[in-house]
Design an enzyme around this catalytic site. Structure first.
Site, PDB file in Angstrom:
ATOM      1  N   LYS A  48      66.110  59.411   8.320  1.00 58.06           N
ATOM      2  CA  LYS A  48      65.884  59.694   6.901  1.00 58.06           C
ATOM      3  C   LYS A  48      65.863  61.183   6.595  1.00 58.06           C
ATOM      4  CE  LYS A  48      65.798  55.390   5.924  1.00 58.06           C
ATOM      5  NZ  LYS A  48      66.417  54.956   7.159  1.00 58.06           N
TER       6      LYS A  48
ATOM      7  N   LYS B 294      61.366  44.034  -1.741  1.00 55.03           N
ATOM      8  CA  LYS B 294      61.918  43.514  -2.988  1.00 55.03           C
ATOM      9  C   LYS B 294      61.722  42.004  -3.128  1.00 55.03           C
ATOM     10  CE  LYS B 294      65.499  46.995  -2.375  1.00 55.03           C
ATOM     11  NZ  LYS B 294      66.897  47.200  -1.946  1.00 55.03           N
TER      12      LYS B 294
ATOM     13  N   ARG C 111      74.988  48.707   5.316  1.00 53.78           N
ATOM     14  CA  ARG C 111      75.229  47.284   5.572  1.00 53.78           C
ATOM     15  C   ARG C 111      75.336  46.562   4.234  1.00 53.78           C
ATOM     16  NH1 ARG C 111      70.328  45.540   3.912  1.00 53.78           N
ATOM     17  NH2 ARG C 111      68.483  46.773   4.465  1.00 53.78           N
TER      18      ARG C 111
ATOM     19  N   VAL D 111      70.748  42.255   0.863  1.00 53.05           N
ATOM     20  CA  VAL D 111      70.313  40.904   0.506  1.00 53.05           C
ATOM     21  C   VAL D 111      70.751  40.579  -0.920  1.00 53.05           C
ATOM     22  CG1 VAL D 111      68.307  39.392   0.192  1.00 53.05           C
ATOM     23  CG2 VAL D 111      68.324  41.064   2.062  1.00 53.05           C
TER      24      VAL D 111
ATOM     25  N   ARG E 124      64.207  36.055  -4.839  1.00 55.87           N
ATOM     26  CA  ARG E 124      64.076  35.687  -3.432  1.00 55.87           C
ATOM     27  C   ARG E 124      63.028  34.584  -3.301  1.00 55.87           C
ATOM     28  NH1 ARG E 124      64.769  41.179   0.204  1.00 55.87           N
ATOM     29  NH2 ARG E 124      66.132  42.310  -1.258  1.00 55.87           N
TER      30      ARG E 124
END
Length: 455
Positions: free
Chosen positions: A116, A237, A303, A306, A349
């Site tokens: 980071k 999230k 990547r 979700v 979710r």
């Protein structure tokens, strides 16, 4: 196009990738642990290989077992999904060194964004706004105290090698910093094998907004709009929507341009996400009101996210297909110079956790009835009769709804949540019903503290 694909993941994302692969005529290969043998993604794949016991370190993070499965099945490529090995630069290198195609950004980009502090410095050099913070790890507590005084309290104490909301703490003064520094450092060493700690200015009222980017096979980087991700618990999230109700056309233009610069700075290829904090700007001498906003780079997820389905709805594309096309050296299915978003989409979710304290609640699924209807999509990892085990993330499914407007999407979401029936494991469907009825959420004027205010 790739002809055979091994999916190095499980649950809903493995099932999601397999669905697109089979639609494209690609042979889809699943790998699974002993605990997941009966899940839908295993039975829906063209071929499935057992790679180990339930412990992820011995199965889904077992690089030797996964590569052996790829070799034994004749797989041409590996898609890592999200989590597990998806942002492991060494695994990406090993896959490519084995003569396989890695469906994701190259290992150098993963490594550059995985640290980071390095990522912050790279972004600042590329002209992407970053929050006030450290440019090198705080080597010890004394260095952290000195850095915090320069940055200004309150500060966010973060694991430099962390991600996904893990390894973070807030310090409002030096006393709190002494506690949080030791806590975050110990967590980082345990979870990531790297105790490096960075400090950033903490903003108590922020929104979490991210931009979907796609690095194309021809070298261009394009931005596919933004997603609002401010509904969170413990920095994780729960609900995402696109477009963000907080982003004006002018701010969107700046956000997307910064995200493209971020991708170009590391020669990005394939799907990725640039995450940002949206901070209310203080009134200044030129009269900017508190409604205008600044944004700061938070991190880049190298990547597939979700929450990628909300972008798919708004742009009318299949991001997994685009990933496979980039990995195959093919042009995208869309015109990068004529991207036109339409409508609004919301993702909820559905987790195996209680709807109040969000504590995990695994168990056997006795009833599983998914909602249907116009603008409703369910990406699930389970079905009736399956067992939700304690070995993995609590995500059961993603309920995605779309509409011509945000208001229509919310109405459809309310109906879909009411129709979603799950019995057996604890689940957070009631939470989503409560959120959709919440005036702060419905107004669109919410921030990352909305869930704590609901409790």
């Amino acid at each position: 196009m790739i002809e055979s694909l091994l999916v190095a993941n499980r649950g809903e994302i493995a099932r999601r990738i397999i669905r697109t692969a089979k639609r494209l005529g690609i042979r889809a290969i699943a790998v699974h642990s002993e605990a997941d043998a009966d899940l839908p993604f295993v039975t829906e794949a063209d071929e499935a290989v057992l790679i180990g016991p339930p412990n992820p370190a011995l199965s889904y993070r077992n690089t030797e077992a996964i590569l052996a499965a790829a070799k034994s099945t004749g797989a041409q490529a590996i898609h890592p999904g999200y989590g597990f090995l998806s942002e492991n630069a060494e695994f990406a290198r090993t896959v490519e060194a084995s003569g396989l195609i890695w469906v994701g950004p190259d290992a150098d980009a993963i490594a550059a964004m995985g640290d980071k502090i390095n990522a912050r410095n790279l972004m600042a050099a590329a002209g992407v706004p970053v929050a006030p913070g450290t440019t090198e790890p705080a080597a010890d507590l004394a260095a952290a105290v000195t850095a915090a005084a320069d940055v200004g309290y309150p500060v966010m104490v973060k694991a430099a090698a962390g991600g996904g909301g893990m390894g973070m703490g807030v310090a409002v003064d030096e006393a709190a910093l002494r506690t949080e520094y030791d806590k975050v450092r110990a967590f980082a060493e345990r979870m990531f094998g790297d105790g490096s700690v960075l400090l950033e200015r903490y903003f108590p009222r922020v929104r979490h907004v991210e931009v979907q980017i796609l690095g194309l096979a021809d070298g261009r980087v394009v931005a596919l709009g933004e997603r609002e991700c401010s509904v969170q618990r413990r920095n994780q999230k729960l609900v995402e929507e696109s477009p963000s109700p907080a982003v004006s056309p002018e701010l969107r233009s700046r956000l997307l341009a910064a995200a493209v610069r971020a991708g170009e700075a590391v020669g990005y290829r394939n799907a990725g996400t640039v995450e940002c904090l949206l901070v209310p700007r203080q009134r200044d001498s030129e009269g900017d009101g508190p409604g205008s906003e600044d944004f700061f780079f938070l991190e880049m997820n190298t990547r597939l996210q979700v929450e990628h389905p909300v972008t798919e709805y708004v742009y009318g594309i299949d991001l997994v297909e685009e990933q496979l096309r980039v990995a195959s050296g093919l042009a995208p299915t869309f015109d990068p110079d004529a991207l036109t978003p339409r409508g609004h989409a919301i993702e909820m979710r559905i987790n195996a956790e209680d709807p109040k304290r969000f504590l995990p609640g695994p168990g056997v699924i006795r009833t599983w009835v998914e909602p249907t209807g116009e603008g409703v999509r369910v990406d699930s990892g389970y079905t009736e009769g399956n067992t939700v085990t304690p070995f993995y993330d609590s995500l059961l499914a993603k309920l995605i709804v779309s509409g011509d407007t945000r208001e229509q999407a919310i109405q459809r979401a309310e109906a879909a949540v009411a129709a979603f029936q799950i019995e057996g494991p604890k689940n957070n469907v009631p939470f989503h019903a409560e959120l959709l009825d919440n005036e702060e959420f419905r107004s669109g004027a919410y921030d990352t503290g909305i869930v704590s205010r609901m409790r």
